[in-house]
Motif scaffolding. Structure first.
Motif, mmCIF file in Angstrom:
data_model
loop_
_atom_site.group_PDB
_atom_site.id
_atom_site.type_symbol
_atom_site.label_atom_id
_atom_site.label_comp_id
_atom_site.label_asym_id
_atom_site.label_seq_id
_atom_site.Cartn_x
_atom_site.Cartn_y
_atom_site.Cartn_z
ATOM 1 N N VAL A 100 0.801 -1.057 0.054
ATOM 2 C CA VAL A 100 0.102 -0.092 -0.063
ATOM 3 C C VAL A 100 0.766 1.184 0.108
ATOM 4 C CG1 VAL A 100 -1.600 1.212 1.404
ATOM 5 C CG2 VAL A 100 -1.945 -1.231 1.098
ATOM 6 N N VAL A 101 1.922 1.287 0.771
ATOM 7 C CA VAL A 101 2.835 2.420 0.878
ATOM 8 C C VAL A 101 3.460 2.773 -0.390
ATOM 9 C CG1 VAL A 101 4.947 3.205 1.900
ATOM 10 C CG2 VAL A 101 3.333 2.106 3.392
ATOM 11 N N LEU A 102 3.820 1.676 -1.255
ATOM 12 C CA LEU A 102 4.545 1.777 -2.718
ATOM 13 C C LEU A 102 3.604 2.335 -3.564
ATOM 14 C CD1 LEU A 102 6.422 -1.388 -2.672
ATOM 15 C CD2 LEU A 102 7.549 0.827 -2.234
ATOM 16 N N VAL A 103 2.296 1.820 -3.267
ATOM 17 C CA VAL A 103 1.270 2.594 -4.257
ATOM 18 C C VAL A 103 0.861 3.883 -3.983
ATOM 19 C CG1 VAL A 103 -1.124 2.408 -5.056
ATOM 20 C CG2 VAL A 103 0.324 0.207 -4.803
ATOM 21 N N VAL A 104 0.619 4.375 -2.585
ATOM 22 C CA VAL A 104 0.462 5.779 -2.385
ATOM 23 C C VAL A 104 1.502 6.485 -2.773
ATOM 24 C CG1 VAL A 104 -0.084 7.095 -0.336
ATOM 25 C CG2 VAL A 104 -1.127 4.844 -0.499
ATOM 26 N N ALA A 105 2.846 5.908 -2.336
ATOM 27 C CA ALA A 105 4.020 7.061 -2.886
ATOM 28 C C ALA A 105 4.097 7.352 -4.069
ATOM 29 C CB ALA A 105 5.388 6.358 -2.290
ATOM 30 N N GLY A 106 3.761 6.296 -5.122
ATOM 31 C CA GLY A 106 3.779 6.538 -6.283
ATOM 32 C C GLY A 106 2.653 7.510 -6.933
ATOM 33 N N LEU A 107 1.457 7.152 -6.587
ATOM 34 C CA LEU A 107 0.293 8.040 -6.881
ATOM 35 C C LEU A 107 0.526 9.345 -6.513
ATOM 36 C CD1 LEU A 107 -2.709 5.479 -6.169
ATOM 37 C CD2 LEU A 107 -1.611 6.177 -8.506
ATOM 38 N N PRO A 382 10.154 14.487 2.854
ATOM 39 C CA PRO A 382 10.711 13.299 3.586
ATOM 40 C C PRO A 382 9.768 12.336 3.773
ATOM 41 C CG PRO A 382 9.833 15.474 4.949
ATOM 42 C CD PRO A 382 10.009 15.729 3.355
ATOM 43 N N LEU A 383 8.369 12.371 3.494
ATOM 44 C CA LEU A 383 7.537 11.236 4.127
ATOM 45 C C LEU A 383 7.455 10.218 2.738
ATOM 46 C CD1 LEU A 383 4.855 13.188 5.888
ATOM 47 C CD2 LEU A 383 6.975 12.043 6.733
ATOM 48 N N LEU A 384 6.902 10.532 1.705
ATOM 49 C CA LEU A 384 6.533 9.709 0.633
ATOM 50 C C LEU A 384 7.496 9.981 -0.726
ATOM 51 C CD1 LEU A 384 2.762 9.853 0.905
ATOM 52 C CD2 LEU A 384 4.356 7.818 1.617
ATOM 53 N N GLY A 385 8.477 10.591 -0.582
ATOM 54 C CA GLY A 385 9.464 10.800 -1.501
ATOM 55 C C GLY A 385 9.127 11.257 -2.881
ATOM 56 N N TYR A 386 9.758 11.066 -3.984
ATOM 57 C CA TYR A 386 9.608 11.635 -5.353
ATOM 58 C C TYR A 386 8.951 10.576 -6.170
ATOM 59 C CZ TYR A 386 12.896 15.319 -3.946
ATOM 60 O OH TYR A 386 13.450 16.391 -3.402
ATOM 61 N N GLY A 387 8.364 9.454 -5.698
ATOM 62 C CA GLY A 387 7.673 8.548 -6.652
ATOM 63 C C GLY A 387 8.333 7.275 -6.679
ATOM 64 N N THR A 388 7.313 6.168 -6.599
ATOM 65 C CA THR A 388 7.962 4.857 -7.007
ATOM 66 C C THR A 388 8.245 4.792 -8.294
ATOM 67 O OG1 THR A 388 6.305 4.175 -4.990
ATOM 68 C CG2 THR A 388 7.299 2.316 -6.499
ATOM 69 N N GLY A 389 9.643 4.206 -8.475
ATOM 70 C CA GLY A 389 10.065 3.752 -9.736
ATOM 71 C C GLY A 389 10.433 5.061 -10.470
ATOM 72 N N GLN A 390 10.943 6.174 -9.681
ATOM 73 C CA GLN A 390 11.341 7.249 -10.548
ATOM 74 C C GLN A 390 12.989 7.947 -10.293
ATOM 75 O OE1 GLN A 390 8.654 10.448 -11.250
ATOM 76 N NE2 GLN A 390 7.222 9.438 -10.125
ATOM 77 N N PHE A 391 13.572 7.155 -9.206
ATOM 78 C CA PHE A 391 14.709 7.621 -9.010
ATOM 79 C C PHE A 391 15.948 6.376 -8.864
ATOM 80 C CE2 PHE A 391 18.126 8.481 -5.839
ATOM 81 C CZ PHE A 391 18.670 9.559 -6.325
ATOM 82 N N TRP A 432 14.854 5.212 -0.262
ATOM 83 C CA TRP A 432 14.608 6.529 0.669
ATOM 84 C C TRP A 432 14.260 7.654 -0.078
ATOM 85 C CZ3 TRP A 432 14.801 6.082 5.975
ATOM 86 C CH2 TRP A 432 14.793 7.433 6.585
ATOM 87 N N VAL A 433 14.844 7.950 -1.427
ATOM 88 C CA VAL A 433 14.439 9.177 -2.158
ATOM 89 C C VAL A 433 12.964 9.000 -2.791
ATOM 90 C CG1 VAL A 433 15.172 10.540 -4.047
ATOM 91 C CG2 VAL A 433 16.841 9.815 -2.422
ATOM 92 N N GLU A 434 12.879 7.552 -3.254
ATOM 93 C CA GLU A 434 11.769 7.322 -3.978
ATOM 94 C C GLU A 434 10.474 7.244 -3.083
ATOM 95 O OE1 GLU A 434 12.895 4.613 -8.012
ATOM 96 O OE2 GLU A 434 11.836 3.704 -6.372
ATOM 97 N N THR A 435 10.375 6.953 -2.024
ATOM 98 C CA THR A 435 9.434 6.399 -1.068
ATOM 99 C C THR A 435 9.344 7.167 0.022
ATOM 100 O OG1 THR A 435 10.208 4.479 -0.015
ATOM 101 C CG2 THR A 435 8.845 4.186 -2.209
ATOM 102 N N GLY A 436 10.366 8.112 0.417
ATOM 103 C CA GLY A 436 10.621 8.702 1.707
ATOM 104 C C GLY A 436 10.862 7.800 3.004
ATOM 105 N N ALA A 437 10.640 8.330 4.013
ATOM 106 C CA ALA A 437 10.731 7.518 4.837
ATOM 107 C C ALA A 437 9.975 6.396 5.451
ATOM 108 C CB ALA A 437 10.651 8.506 6.280
ATOM 109 N N ILE A 438 8.671 6.750 5.264
ATOM 110 C CA ILE A 438 7.525 5.714 5.421
ATOM 111 C C ILE A 438 7.795 4.462 4.593
ATOM 112 C CG2 ILE A 438 5.250 5.267 4.982
ATOM 113 C CD1 ILE A 438 4.534 8.156 5.580
ATOM 114 N N GLY A 439 8.310 4.679 3.179
ATOM 115 C CA GLY A 439 8.623 3.524 2.294
ATOM 116 C C GLY A 439 9.856 2.955 2.895
ATOM 117 N N ALA A 440 10.672 3.579 3.149
ATOM 118 C CA ALA A 440 11.952 2.828 3.726
ATOM 119 C C ALA A 440 11.938 1.963 5.018
ATOM 120 C CB ALA A 440 13.116 3.916 3.762
ATOM 121 N N LEU A 441 11.117 2.761 5.841
ATOM 122 C CA LEU A 441 10.752 2.062 7.127
ATOM 123 C C LEU A 441 9.741 0.843 7.041
ATOM 124 C CD1 LEU A 441 10.519 5.339 9.440
ATOM 125 C CD2 LEU A 441 12.398 3.853 9.245
#
Length: 977
Positions: A100-107, A382-391, A432-441
């Protein structure tokens, strides 16, 4: 015969899926180990260069197809075996959260759905192998055979690396490699494209052998020989990240085992010794280590962005441009040979007059420079980064070869410092850059939860001793998997290993072996799979009921039966006038939520009642997700089970106790059609699907429920509690005293109380000693008061002043001679077995009752005087017959007492307590019965447990625990159907 044929067919299909899974697993791992050589040598596929994506080859397509086929086969096997419940561990929940986090970070950051899907597949595809292992659930012999099949392939890779170290360039040519990039710096790549890939494989193999040697050091010499070959191949790669991570993993193994540290330290010394061999043989390797160390120091002294890339300076005099000095910030790895330029050469120009170029800056470690830039980027998002699959990863490069030029990464994009490669060489960095702290954690949390059961099993194993008194060790699979996870975590800082095709396949193969074989070894069927400190503590049971606890006999019986044996029981119930917020009632903690009961004919009012209670109960439970070992929710309505959603996510079993079916009750009170009824039916099916198991009150309800769910079902009758309703002899009315008829319970129009009052009024004219006592509460009470007042029956019919708790009912029935149940048949009363019916029988009171299929299923005609239908005339005739014939009344009471014996609460309690024990043990990962034992059951039957199992360990147990064992033991001997 049909059932046997169906079970045989399922078993045959299960075996076929097992064979398919083994084949797919083997083919996938062989392909992953050979993909680099197939692409680089056999197909001579062009490598990607900066700004250009290499075409997809058939090994890559086949590999992705095998991953998808493996996922489908594993899901089919799990479905066929009905094992979905075993896939609700904390790690499974964490994977869903990560998804879910990966999807949300991407959207949120503009990634397209296809890019998000591609990224999730690449980042999590290794988990497919892990779930395939869990679907297989192999035994140690099968795992040993599988490992022996793969061992020669690992040996071939190790020997290829050793050959390249010993022979040099010629060995690379023998293996088909034409690119001498790695040969020039004396780093063995074996059959892989990159030496780090070979290093990762051999590091994990070395850890596996070390775990075996630590578990049993007196192994044959061939084990130490194999360990030496693997270490020499690892040393040949000069993969610094692999060697350092292997040393870290070797430190983990003795920490997990808790003993025999000398063996593992000897293994670590061998790693260091073998790693030093190439340094001694080839001076270039010593220079490379020194260059890398200096690069790290220089990058710290001169961080990214602290100085511009040096440019040559020219005089204004005309002339050709001098060749630019390449950047020296390329200390990560040598760049692949670039193709020659195809542009035409410029016309010959006079020699330019140039000033001397500035000396090149000192080399800096590229990963440190990237990390410095990435930290600056992260601070802005810092939270959800720059987008899943973009960095910075494979997915970003495949989607956009010039991903680094994105203006979000800086005015000039992300500075690659002249290091023209596809990716940023750190998985954690780009995640960490793609999905932020939430995705990495979320990702780190998932990895931790994958090894937490292994750590728990290791601690449990170390507490045991063998026959000689020596402390036992965990299965070698457990320290191997935990050490492998440590390697994965560390290596991901220095490479994109968790994203590449090889390392996740190896990692999750080791984890799959540990979860299936390692955990099973330390969960023998004769020992409870729970923490030792939990073995003797009482169970913690939570209950939810939209009713006043004091007046609900079934809930009180069950809660007090648990409390009486020492369990901690908490009940969330409706408010009672004058009741405190919280109180203890007969050992049960009762929480009165500030919602009051409603009695009436408004469907919306009932929905408001249920909604208000649902919100308050959910709010209370959601703050205590792990407070209980089991949550039991009582109907009505069935949807109240969703108040335990937090507990369900925490893998606490949830039991749905169906007293009454909401759809039937609403059909009897309101319209059987419409949106409200449709919503009730849908919520009922959803509730059954949500429950772990279902408990109900009799077989006709069970038949209805079975049509809506495949969940295991247990029947516990609504029998009276012998403590409150002790069996006694029939007491006929005195010759000169009153003849008292009685009704107690819910006062609703469908229960025909108006007919009963009218019948008593008519019978009183014939028999002046006749009286009627009505106890209870409900929406029919007001109409009864009017009827009694208008008929002048105040001295003949007594009506209640308020609700009586169940404990006050038996004293109130002391003067009663006959019980009357005059209910009218409707969709609800056709399927009920009234508790009051059996309460009268237990007290030796003859009963006049309406007839339905449930009552006649349990009681013969001579145990009850039936009125069919329960109209005024039939009631008068039945009441006259019993009141005027004491002998008939006595025989009926005696026959009813005999029929009640197998249905008594002391018999039903055995089934109920055994069900609670079996479900509550699931939270502690104890063994549970298989699908056959969990089949649907009838009255007095529970699923049979494994032969020879015990509920508790040790001899010093408190009284509550002993009673739980005795109850469970008695229930296990009951026949199942």
């Amino acid at each position: 015969m049909l059932r046997a044929t169906g079970a045989s067919g399922i078993a045959n299909w299960t075996r076929r899926f097992d064979r398919l899974l083994w084949v797919l697993l083997l083919c996938l791992l062989v392909l992953v180990l050979a993909e680099g050589w197939l692409n680089g040598v056999l197909l001579q596929a062009r490598m990607s260069s900066f700004g250009d994506v290499a075409p997809t080859t058939w090994p890559r397509l086949l590999k992705n197809g095998l991953f998808l086929a493996l996922a489908v086969a594993a899901a089919a096997k799990i479905t066929m075996a009905r094992r979905w419940r075993s896939f609700r561990t904390d790690a499974d929940v964490a994977l869903a959260v990560l998804f879910v986090v990966l999807v949300v970070a991407g959207l949120v950051s503009g990634s397209s759905p296809s890019l998000i899907a591609q990224a999730i597949f690449v980042y999590l595809r290794g988990a497919i192998i892990f779930y395939a292992w869990r679907a297989l659930a192999p035994d140690p012999v099968q795992v040993r055979r599988f490992v022996l099949v793969l061992a020669p392939l690992v040996a071939v890779h190790a020997l290829a690396g050793i050959l390249q170290l010993a022979v040099g360039r010629q060995a690379y040519l023998w293996l088909g490699w034409n690119d001498m990039t790695w040969a020039d710096i004396n780093r063995a790549q074996g059959l892989f494209k990159h030496p780090n890939d070979l290093g990762h494989l051999l590091a994990l193999a070395a850890l596996g052998i070390a775990a075996v040697l630590a578990a049993r050091p007196r192994r044959p010499a061939r084990w130490w020989s194999a360990f030496g070959v693997v270490l020499l191949g690892l040393a040949a790669t000069q993969s610094r990240e692999s060697i350092l991570a292997a040393l870290a993993g070797l430190v983990v193994i003795p920490l997990v085992n808790g003993t025999r540290k000398r063996i593992v330290f000897a293994c670590a010394a061998l790693v260091v010794l073998f790693a030093a061999v190439p340094l001694v043989i080839t001076p270039s390797n010593r220079a490379e280590w020194s260059r890398r160390f200096d690069g790290v120091v220089n990058a710290v002294k001169a961080p990214s962005g602290s100085r511009p890339t040096p440019q040559p300076t020219q005089s204004p005099a005309p002339g050709p441009t001098a060749a630019a000095t390449p950047s020296q910030d390329q200390a990560s790895q040598p760049a692949p040979t670039q193709p020659a330029s195809t542009q035409p050469a410029p016309a010959e120009q006079p020699s330019p007059v140039t000033q001397p170029a500035a000396p090149p800056p000192a080399e800096r470690e590229i990963r440190v420079l990237y990390a410095q830039q990435a930290f600056d980027l992260w601070r802005h998002r810092p939270l959800l980064g720059y987008g899943t699959g973009q960095f910075g990863g494979y997915v970003a490069y495949q989607n956009n070869p010039r991903w680094n030029e994105d203006p979000r990464f800086g005015p000039n994009g992300f500075d690659m410092h002249g290091f023209y490669t596809e990716t940023v060489d750190s998985f954690w960095l780009h995640l960490w850059v793609e999905t932020g702290a939430i995705g990495a954690l979320a990702y780190v949390g998932w990895l931790f939860l994958l090894i937490r059961p292994l750590l728990t099993a290791s601690r449990r194993a170390r507490r045991k001793s063998d026959a000689s008194g020596e402390r036992t060790l965990p299965s070698p699979a457990l320290p191997w998997a935990i050490a492998t996870m440590a390697v994965a975590f560390l290596v991901a800082f220095l490479s994109i290993s968790l994203e590449d095709p090889l390392f996740p396949a190896l990692l999750f193969t080791v984890l799959g072996i540990a979860w299936t074989v390692g955990l099973a070894r330390h969960a023998a069927p004769d020992l409870p799979r729970q923490r030792v400190d939990e073995a003797d503590r009482p169970l913690r049971i939570g209950m939810v009921i939209v009713s006043e606890y004091e007046a609900n006999p079934r809930v009180r019986r069950e809660a007090e039966a648990l409390a009486a044996r020492g369990d901690d029981v908490t009940v969330l119930a409706l408010n009672r006038a004058g009741a405190p917020r919280e109180e203890m009632i007969d050992g049960v903690r009762v929480i009165h939520l500030r919602v009051s009961k409603y009695r009436g004919d408004s469907a919306l009012a009932y929905l408001r009642l249920y909604g208000a209670f649902f919100v308050r109960a959910t709010a209370w439970l959601i703050r205590r997700p792990r407070a209980f070992d089991l949550v039991q929710t009582h109907t009505m309505p069935e949807a109240m089970i969703f108040t335990a959603a937090a507990q369900k996510l925490a893998r606490t079993p949830v039991l749905l106790d169906v007293h009454d079916l909401t759809a039937q009750l609403f059909a009897s009170k309101f319209s059987p059609r419409g949106l409200v009824m449709r919503g009730i039916q849908l919520s009922t099916r959803a509730a059954f699907a949500f429950a772990d198991e279902v408990l109900t009150v009799h077989e006709p309800y069970a038949e209805t429920i079975r049509a809506m769910t495949k969940r295991p079902l247990t029947i516990v009758l609504n029998s009276p509690d012998e403590r409150l309703f002790p069996p006694r002899e029939h007491r006929p009315p005195a010759t000169d005293g009153d003849i008292v008829f009685s009704y107690h319970g819910l006062l609703a129009p469908r229960h025909g109380l108006a007919n009963l009052v009218e019948a008593v009024a008519q019978l009183h004219r014939e028999m002046p000693r006749v009286r009627l006592q009505i106890l209870g509460s409900g929406d029919a009470l007001a109409a009864l008061r009017v009827q009694v007042a208008e008929g002048g029956l105040d001295g003949i019919v007594s009506l209640p002043d308020g609700l009586l708790p169940i404990t006050s009912i038996p004293p109130a029935l002391e003067r009663v001679h006959f019980g009357v149940l005059p209910s009218q048949l409707d969709p609800w009363t056709r399927e009920v077995l009234p508790t009051k019916l059996m309460e009268y029988m237990a007290l030796g009171v003859p009963v006049i009752s309406f007839r339905n299929r449930v009552i006649v299923r349990h009681f013969p005609d001579d145990a009850i005087t039936f009125v069919d239908p329960a109209d005024v005339a039939n009631l008068v005739a039945a009441m006259r017959g019993l009141a005027s014939d004491p002998e008939r009344a006595r025989k009926q009471a005696e026959r009813a007492s005999v029929a009640l014996v197998p249905l008594q609460w002391r018999q039903q309690k055995v089934t109920y307590l055994a069900l609670i024990d079996r479900l509550a043990r699931r939270r502690s990962r104890q063994p549970v019965p298989g699908p056959q034992a969990a089949a649907r059951t009838h009255v007095g039957a529970i699923p049979r447990q494994r032969e020879g199992t015990h509920d508790r360990e040790g001899t010093h147990q408190h009284e509550g625990t002993r009673q739980r064992e005795e109850t469970t033991s008695a229930a296990v001997t009951t026949e199942t159907t």
